[in-house]
Design an enzyme around this catalytic site. Structure first.
Site, short mmCIF file in Angstrom:
data_model
loop_
_atom_site.label_atom_id
_atom_site.label_comp_id
_atom_site.label_asym_id
_atom_site.label_seq_id
_atom_site.Cartn_x
_atom_site.Cartn_y
_atom_site.Cartn_z
N GLY A 90 38.65 44.86 40.15
CA GLY A 90 38.73 43.46 40.57
C GLY A 90 37.35 42.86 40.69
N LYS A 118 31.76 45.91 31.27
CA LYS A 118 31.21 44.80 30.45
C LYS A 118 30.70 43.70 31.36
CE LYS A 118 34.91 41.92 31.31
NZ LYS A 118 34.87 40.74 32.14
N ASP A 167 41.34 41.73 27.62
CA ASP A 167 39.97 42.22 27.49
C ASP A 167 39.86 43.55 26.76
OD1 ASP A 167 38.39 40.34 28.66
OD2 ASP A 167 38.02 41.45 30.51
C1 LIG Z 1 38.47 36.96 33.10
C2 LIG Z 1 38.18 38.05 32.07
C3 LIG Z 1 36.99 37.58 31.20
O1 LIG Z 1 36.52 38.59 30.35
O2 LIG Z 1 37.78 39.31 32.59
P1 LIG Z 1 37.89 39.98 34.09
O3 LIG Z 1 37.27 39.07 35.07
O4 LIG Z 1 39.33 40.25 34.40
O5 LIG Z 1 37.14 41.29 33.93
C4 LIG Z 1 39.41 38.27 31.14
O6 LIG Z 1 39.81 37.07 30.54
C5 LIG Z 1 40.59 38.92 31.81
O7 LIG Z 1 41.21 39.77 30.90
P2 LIG Z 1 42.22 40.92 31.40
O8 LIG Z 1 41.72 41.46 32.72
O9 LIG Z 1 42.41 41.86 30.27
O10 LIG Z 1 43.50 40.08 31.71
P3 LIG Z 1 45.05 40.42 31.41
O11 LIG Z 1 45.36 41.74 32.03
O12 LIG Z 1 45.39 40.19 29.98
O13 LIG Z 1 45.76 39.26 32.26
C6 LIG Z 1 45.76 39.22 33.67
C7 LIG Z 1 46.14 37.79 34.09
O14 LIG Z 1 45.00 36.91 33.90
C8 LIG Z 1 45.41 35.66 33.38
N1 LIG Z 1 44.78 35.45 32.07
C9 LIG Z 1 44.15 36.46 31.43
C10 LIG Z 1 43.53 36.23 30.22
C11 LIG Z 1 43.57 34.92 29.67
N2 LIG Z 1 42.99 34.65 28.50
N3 LIG Z 1 44.22 33.93 30.33
C12 LIG Z 1 44.80 34.16 31.53
O15 LIG Z 1 45.36 33.24 32.14
C13 LIG Z 1 46.93 35.70 33.31
O16 LIG Z 1 47.42 35.14 34.51
C14 LIG Z 1 47.26 37.17 33.26
O17 LIG Z 1 48.51 37.48 33.81
N1 LIG Z 2 42.45 52.82 35.06
C1 LIG Z 2 42.42 51.72 35.81
N2 LIG Z 2 41.29 51.35 36.41
C2 LIG Z 2 41.22 50.20 37.15
N3 LIG Z 2 42.25 49.37 37.35
C3 LIG Z 2 43.42 49.70 36.76
C4 LIG Z 2 43.55 50.88 35.98
N4 LIG Z 2 44.80 50.94 35.53
C5 LIG Z 2 45.43 49.85 36.01
N5 LIG Z 2 44.61 49.10 36.75
C6 LIG Z 2 44.93 47.80 37.37
O1 LIG Z 2 44.16 46.77 36.71
C7 LIG Z 2 43.67 45.81 37.63
C8 LIG Z 2 42.37 45.17 37.09
O2 LIG Z 2 41.38 46.13 37.00
P1 LIG Z 2 39.90 45.91 36.35
O3 LIG Z 2 40.03 45.77 34.86
O4 LIG Z 2 39.06 47.05 36.82
O5 LIG Z 2 39.34 44.60 37.02
P2 LIG Z 2 38.80 43.23 36.36
O6 LIG Z 2 39.97 42.58 35.68
O7 LIG Z 2 38.27 42.43 37.49
O8 LIG Z 2 37.72 43.58 35.38
C9 LIG Z 2 43.55 46.55 38.96
O9 LIG Z 2 43.89 45.73 40.05
C10 LIG Z 2 44.52 47.74 38.84
O10 LIG Z 2 45.70 47.51 39.60
#
Ligand SMILES: C[C@@](CO)(OP(=O)(O)O)[C@H](O)COP(=O)(O)OP(=O)(O)OC[C@H]1O[C@@H](n2ccc(N)nc2=O)[C@H](O)[C@@H]1O
Ligand SMILES: Nc1ncnc2c1ncn2[C@@H]1O[C@H](COP(=O)(O)OP(=O)(O)O)[C@@H](O)[C@H]1O
Length: 275
Positions: free
Chosen positions: A96, A8, A136
């Site tokens: 990441g 996404k 997410d």
């Molecule tokens: C920033 C975003 C934007 O779309 O995407 P990514 O950059 O990861 O792809 C999301 O909010 C990422 O969502 P997701 O990756 O599912 O996060 P989660 O596993 O729920 O949480 C990981 C950590 O991010 C922080 N977290 C996440 C979501 C949120 N609304 N508030 C937070 O503070 C928390 O510290 C949590 O422990």
């Molecule tokens: N199937 C999977 N693919 C990628 N990451 C995974 C998976 N299962 C668990 N993880 C854990 O989720 C974390 C976040 O992954 P990802 O969603 O790809 O990144 P982002 O939050 O930046 O979009 C990784 O650091 C990894 O340890």
């Protein structure tokens, strides 16, 4: 069953408050990006246990912590009679990167397991399971452009017709940024522009109105992010931004069939395509 969990992009991301549970409330638009992993879900052979095999990009963590296995375990807790399954994930989408690849794997695993195990769960029910695996994840159940509020899991459809067919380039500068650390560096604030209104305007106005709050806080530590954005604008992008908490940066060229070629470091990964 073979499925292709897609990434996404975030269009704008406002971090508006820190919640007592440590999570943040946000306002963001998410759109599917057709950069995909491949996930196979099969019934396990008789007497075999549930297993996950991996190919492609290395995924950190033990298989038991992989979001695909956690999706299966979550369903099995409510449906203890389900048989064991054999999962195979071919990982392609950078981790990441702010592209939600892990979340997509979790949601697509739920959807595929729903079919393979004949659970007949509705999309609403699948979204409820997805929420328990990550903020997410719920987005990837319906997997359509959406405005996301709350923890990122309160979704409403957000049609973005001006985006359909736009050429897109995504650059992953080989930099793993932890989502939790990125959130910890941001000071929440009210948004300066309402995101839904800003995104309804032509894409070439977004540069002045559509903001990702992670960019300012990550800039001092990762100057490459702003440099890549500048490079995308210099190459004529109508809009360029960090996705989510980074480190992937993307550019959009509406009305073009492909994005321009860019000279980039050899260890950067690039996805070129059309939304
Ligand atoms: C920033 C975003 C934007 O779309 O995407 P990514 O950059 O990861 O792809 C999301 O909010 C990422 O969502 P997701 O990756 O599912 O996060 P989660 O596993 O729920 O949480 C990981 C950590 O991010 C922080 N977290 C996440 C979501 C949120 N609304 N508030 C937070 O503070 C928390 O510290 C949590 O422990
Ligand atoms: N199937 C999977 N693919 C990628 N990451 C995974 C998976 N299962 C668990 N993880 C854990 O989720 C974390 C976040 O992954 P990802 O969603 O790809 O990144 P982002 O939050 O930046 O979009 C990784 O650091 C990894 O340890």
């Amino acid at each position: 069953m073979l499925v292709f969990p897609n990434a996404k992009l975030n269009l704008g991301l406002h971090i508006t408050a820190r919640r007592p549970d440590g999570f943040h409330t946000l306002e963001t638009a998410m759109v599917p990006l057709p950069w995909t992993d491949a996930l196979e879900v099969l019934p396990a052979p008789e007497a075999a246990e549930t297993s996950l095999t991996l190919t492609g990009r290395p995924v950190p963590g033990e298989p038991a912590t992989n979001l695909c296995v956690r999706a299966y375990e979550l369903l099995r807790a409510d449906f203890p009679q389900v048989p064991a399954v054999r999962l195979h994930l071919h990982k392609v989408v950078p981790i990441g990167a702010g592209l939600g690849g892990g979340s997509a794997d979790a949601a697509f695993a739920l959807r595929a397991l729903n079919t393979v195990l004949a659970l007949n769960l509705s999309d609403d029910a699948l979204e409820a399971y997805a929420r328990r695996l990550g903020s997410d994840c719920a987005f990837f159940i319906r997997n359509q452009p959406a405005l996301a509020l709350g923890r990122g899991d309160e979704l409403s459809a957000l049609p973005l017709p001006q985006l359909a067919g736009a050429a897109c380039k995504v650059i992953y500068p080989n930099l793993h940024i932890s989502t939790a650390e990125a959130y910890a560096g941001v000071t929440p604030r009210p948004p300066q522009h309402a995101l839904g209104t800003a995104l309804a305007a032509p894409i070439n106005t977004w540069r002045d109105t559509v903001v990702n709050d992670f960019e300012a806080s990550l800039a001092p530590k990762f100057p490459v992010l702003a440099q890549l954005k500048e490079q995308l604008y210099a190459a004529g992008a109508a809009y360029a931004s960090l996705s989510g908490s980074g480190s992937a940066v993307f550019g959009l060229w509406p009305g073009q069939s492909a994005p321009p070629k860019l000279a980039l470091k050899a260890d950067y990964e690039v996805w070129d395509g059309v939304l």
